[in-house]
Design a protein around this motif. Structure first.
Motif, PDB file in Angstrom:
ATOM      1  N   PHE A   1      60.818  31.127  12.628  1.00  0.00           N
ATOM      2  CA  PHE A   1      61.458  31.152  11.319  1.00  0.00           C
ATOM      3  C   PHE A   1      60.852  32.240  10.439  1.00  0.00           C
ATOM      4  N   GLY A   2      59.512  32.355  10.459  1.00  0.00           N
ATOM      5  CA  GLY A   2      58.866  33.399   9.668  1.00  0.00           C
ATOM      6  C   GLY A   2      59.257  34.789  10.124  1.00  0.00           C
ATOM      7  N   GLU A   3      59.346  34.982  11.440  1.00  0.00           N
ATOM      8  CA  GLU A   3      59.752  36.278  11.973  1.00  0.00           C
ATOM      9  C   GLU A   3      61.176  36.632  11.552  1.00  0.00           C
ATOM     10  N   LEU A   4      62.072  35.660  11.642  1.00  0.00           N
ATOM     11  CA  LEU A   4      63.454  35.914  11.255  1.00  0.00           C
ATOM     12  C   LEU A   4      63.576  36.198   9.762  1.00  0.00           C
ATOM     13  N   ALA A   5      62.725  35.574   8.941  1.00  0.00           N
ATOM     14  CA  ALA A   5      62.767  35.835   7.499  1.00  0.00           C
ATOM     15  C   ALA A   5      62.420  37.295   7.208  1.00  0.00           C
ATOM     16  N   VAL A   6      61.440  37.835   7.920  1.00  0.00           N
ATOM     17  CA  VAL A   6      61.072  39.249   7.744  1.00  0.00           C
ATOM     18  C   VAL A   6      62.225  40.154   8.154  1.00  0.00           C
TER      19      VAL A   6
ATOM     20  N   ALA B   1      69.656  45.914  -5.957  1.00  0.00           N
ATOM     21  CA  ALA B   1      70.403  44.920  -5.179  1.00  0.00           C
ATOM     22  C   ALA B   1      69.640  44.544  -3.916  1.00  0.00           C
ATOM     23  N   ARG B   2      69.101  45.542  -3.257  1.00  0.00           N
ATOM     24  CA  ARG B   2      68.321  45.286  -2.042  1.00  0.00           C
ATOM     25  C   ARG B   2      67.097  44.423  -2.352  1.00  0.00           C
ATOM     26  N   ALA B   3      66.392  44.754  -3.408  1.00  0.00           N
ATOM     27  CA  ALA B   3      65.179  44.013  -3.763  1.00  0.00           C
ATOM     28  C   ALA B   3      65.496  42.561  -4.110  1.00  0.00           C
ATOM     29  N   ALA B   4      66.615  42.325  -4.802  1.00  0.00           N
ATOM     30  CA  ALA B   4      66.968  40.964  -5.212  1.00  0.00           C
ATOM     31  C   ALA B   4      67.306  40.093  -4.006  1.00  0.00           C
ATOM     32  N   ILE B   5      68.098  40.622  -3.077  1.00  0.00           N
ATOM     33  CA  ILE B   5      68.459  39.839  -1.890  1.00  0.00           C
ATOM     34  C   ILE B   5      67.238  39.598  -1.018  1.00  0.00           C
ATOM     35  N   ALA B   6      66.406  40.612  -0.844  1.00  0.00           N
ATOM     36  CA  ALA B   6      65.195  40.439  -0.037  1.00  0.00           C
ATOM     37  C   ALA B   6      64.277  39.393  -0.663  1.00  0.00           C
ATOM     38  N   ALA B   7      64.134  39.405  -1.987  1.00  0.00           N
ATOM     39  CA  ALA B   7      63.295  38.427  -2.671  1.00  0.00           C
ATOM     40  C   ALA B   7      63.864  37.015  -2.540  1.00  0.00           C
ATOM     41  N   ASP B   8      65.181  36.904  -2.575  1.00  0.00           N
ATOM     42  CA  ASP B   8      65.828  35.601  -2.389  1.00  0.00           C
ATOM     43  C   ASP B   8      65.506  35.039  -1.010  1.00  0.00           C
ATOM     44  N   ILE B   9      65.607  35.854   0.018  1.00  0.00           N
ATOM     45  CA  ILE B   9      65.318  35.420   1.387  1.00  0.00           C
ATOM     46  C   ILE B   9      63.851  35.037   1.534  1.00  0.00           C
ATOM     47  N   ARG B  10      62.966  35.876   1.009  1.00  0.00           N
ATOM     48  CA  ARG B  10      61.532  35.578   1.123  1.00  0.00           C
ATOM     49  C   ARG B  10      61.164  34.311   0.369  1.00  0.00           C
ATOM     50  N   GLY B  11      61.734  34.126  -0.820  1.00  0.00           N
ATOM     51  CA  GLY B  11      61.410  32.945  -1.606  1.00  0.00           C
ATOM     52  C   GLY B  11      61.830  31.663  -0.920  1.00  0.00           C
ATOM     53  N   ALA B  12      63.029  31.652  -0.350  1.00  0.00           N
ATOM     54  CA  ALA B  12      63.495  30.463   0.369  1.00  0.00           C
ATOM     55  C   ALA B  12      62.622  30.192   1.587  1.00  0.00           C
ATOM     56  N   ALA B  13      62.277  31.250   2.316  1.00  0.00           N
ATOM     57  CA  ALA B  13      61.453  31.078   3.516  1.00  0.00           C
ATOM     58  C   ALA B  13      60.064  30.556   3.166  1.00  0.00           C
ATOM     59  N   GLU B  14      59.468  31.086   2.120  1.00  0.00           N
ATOM     60  CA  GLU B  14      58.135  30.635   1.720  1.00  0.00           C
ATOM     61  C   GLU B  14      58.150  29.166   1.322  1.00  0.00           C
ATOM     62  N   PHE B  15      59.196  28.749   0.610  1.00  0.00           N
ATOM     63  CA  PHE B  15      59.295  27.348   0.211  1.00  0.00           C
ATOM     64  C   PHE B  15      59.408  26.450   1.436  1.00  0.00           C
ATOM     65  N   ILE B  16      60.280  26.810   2.359  1.00  0.00           N
ATOM     66  CA  ILE B  16      60.491  25.985   3.552  1.00  0.00           C
ATOM     67  C   ILE B  16      59.208  25.897   4.380  1.00  0.00           C
ATOM     68  N   LEU B  17      58.538  27.031   4.568  1.00  0.00           N
ATOM     69  CA  LEU B  17      57.303  27.018   5.352  1.00  0.00           C
ATOM     70  C   LEU B  17      56.203  26.235   4.659  1.00  0.00           C
ATOM     71  N   SER B  18      56.184  26.251   3.330  1.00  0.00           N
ATOM     72  CA  SER B  18      55.133  25.541   2.596  1.00  0.00           C
ATOM     73  C   SER B  18      55.250  24.027   2.736  1.00  0.00           C
ATOM     74  N   ARG B  19      56.425  23.544   3.068  1.00  0.00           N
ATOM     75  CA  ARG B  19      56.627  22.105   3.175  1.00  0.00           C
ATOM     76  C   ARG B  19      56.091  21.534   4.484  1.00  0.00           C
ATOM     77  N   GLY B  20      55.833  22.392   5.442  1.00  0.00           N
ATOM     78  CA  GLY B  20      55.227  21.948   6.683  1.00  0.00           C
ATOM     79  C   GLY B  20      56.105  21.085   7.566  1.00  0.00           C
ATOM     80  N   ARG B  21      57.415  21.221   7.426  1.00  0.00           N
ATOM     81  CA  ARG B  21      58.321  20.383   8.210  1.00  0.00           C
ATOM     82  C   ARG B  21      58.689  21.023   9.558  1.00  0.00           C
ATOM     83  N   LEU B  22      58.515  22.320   9.700  1.00  0.00           N
ATOM     84  CA  LEU B  22      58.837  22.970  10.957  1.00  0.00           C
ATOM     85  C   LEU B  22      57.671  22.823  11.931  1.00  0.00           C
ATOM     86  N   PRO B  23      57.963  22.550  13.200  1.00  0.00           N
ATOM     87  CA  PRO B  23      56.873  22.408  14.185  1.00  0.00           C
ATOM     88  C   PRO B  23      56.202  23.733  14.485  1.00  0.00           C
ATOM     89  N   ASP B  24      54.930  23.669  14.878  1.00  0.00           N
ATOM     90  CA  ASP B  24      54.184  24.894  15.259  1.00  0.00           C
ATOM     91  C   ASP B  24      54.658  25.409  16.613  1.00  0.00           C
TER      92      ASP B  24
END
Length: 232
Positions: free
Chosen positions: A88-93, A209-232
């Motif tokens: 998931f982290g790789e795909l977010a990048v 426009a590029r910066a805003a969309i990239a920030a949106d993707i990174r922000g969502a990914a960081e939130f999801i990863l911070s919750r610790g619900r995805l398996p290692d």
């Protein structure tokens, strides 16, 4: 919502429907998050719900397995894959780069009709985000609609196809998380970043426009990863 309830969101197809229509329907459900990680179904269930024979379902599933969007379990059931943290982290990048580029191209190439579609999708998502008790499935669909309105405006159909392939993998994770966390919708950065991207595209400002969309993707990914619900 169960997997089969999601599959049944459209009227059954007529018998002459080809496998590519079944594929397109299930693909839309995955991209929009109507099917969630771990959801299971059988070929027979899908065929019965859509009113088609097994053959077009088999054809569609074969394509989705090749896309790595559906997997076949040892007992031959179909399952939406459960994504691991590293993938998931790789795909977010990757997404932040590719989808950011699409937004930049949209600022250069969008038509007036496409700008209207982008603004309408942004307005709808923002309105849902501002509600005290938002309709989360509708917000999920509005989020997806906004992003793809932007990407379609890039004028690069092959790029949109690549992005669609990425969303096949991450859509179930991103949108399931959004449905389960209304606080992210209300207090998160998605709505203001969508507004910033839409304004930049209207102004022809590709860099913003590029910066805003990239920030949106990174922000969502960081939130999801911070919750610790995805398996290692």
């Amino acid at each position: 919502m169960s997997a089969m309830e999601a599959i049944s969101l459209v009227e059954p197809f007529e018998r002459q429907t080809l496998g590519d229509k079944v594929y397109a329907h299930i693909r839309r459900l995955l991209i929009s998050g109507r099917l969630a990680p771990g959801d299971r179904m059988s070929l027979r269930q899908v065929a019965d719900v859509l009113g088609v024979s097994m053959m077009p379902v088999r054809e569609a599933v074969s394509r989705l397995v090749a896309d790595r969007a559906i997997e076949v379990t040892p007992n031959r059931a179909l399952r939406v894959p459960v994504m691991r943290r590293r993938q998931f982290g790789e795909l977010a990048v990757i997404r932040s780069e590719i989808e950011g580029m699409a937004a930049e191209m949209a600022a250069r190439n969008r038509s007036e009709a496409q700008l209207v579609a982008i603004r309408e999708a942004e307005r709808r998502f923002r309105a849902l985000a501002e509600e005290d008790a938002p309709d989360l499935p509708a917000a999920v669909e509005a989020n997806q609609a906004f992003h793809f309105a932007v990407y379609e405006a890039s004028g690069l159909p092959d790029l949109v196809e690549i992005i669609g392939g990425l969303w096949l993998k991450v859509g179930p994770v991103i949108n399931l998380d959004l449905r389960e966390n209304p606080e992210r919708l209300r207090a998160g950065s998605a709505a203001p970043l969508h507004a910033a991207a839409a304004a930049a595209i209207a102004a022809g400002d590709g860099k913003t426009a590029r910066a805003a969309i990239a920030a949106d993707i990174r922000g969502a990914a960081e939130f999801i990863l911070s919750r610790g619900r995805l398996p290692d």
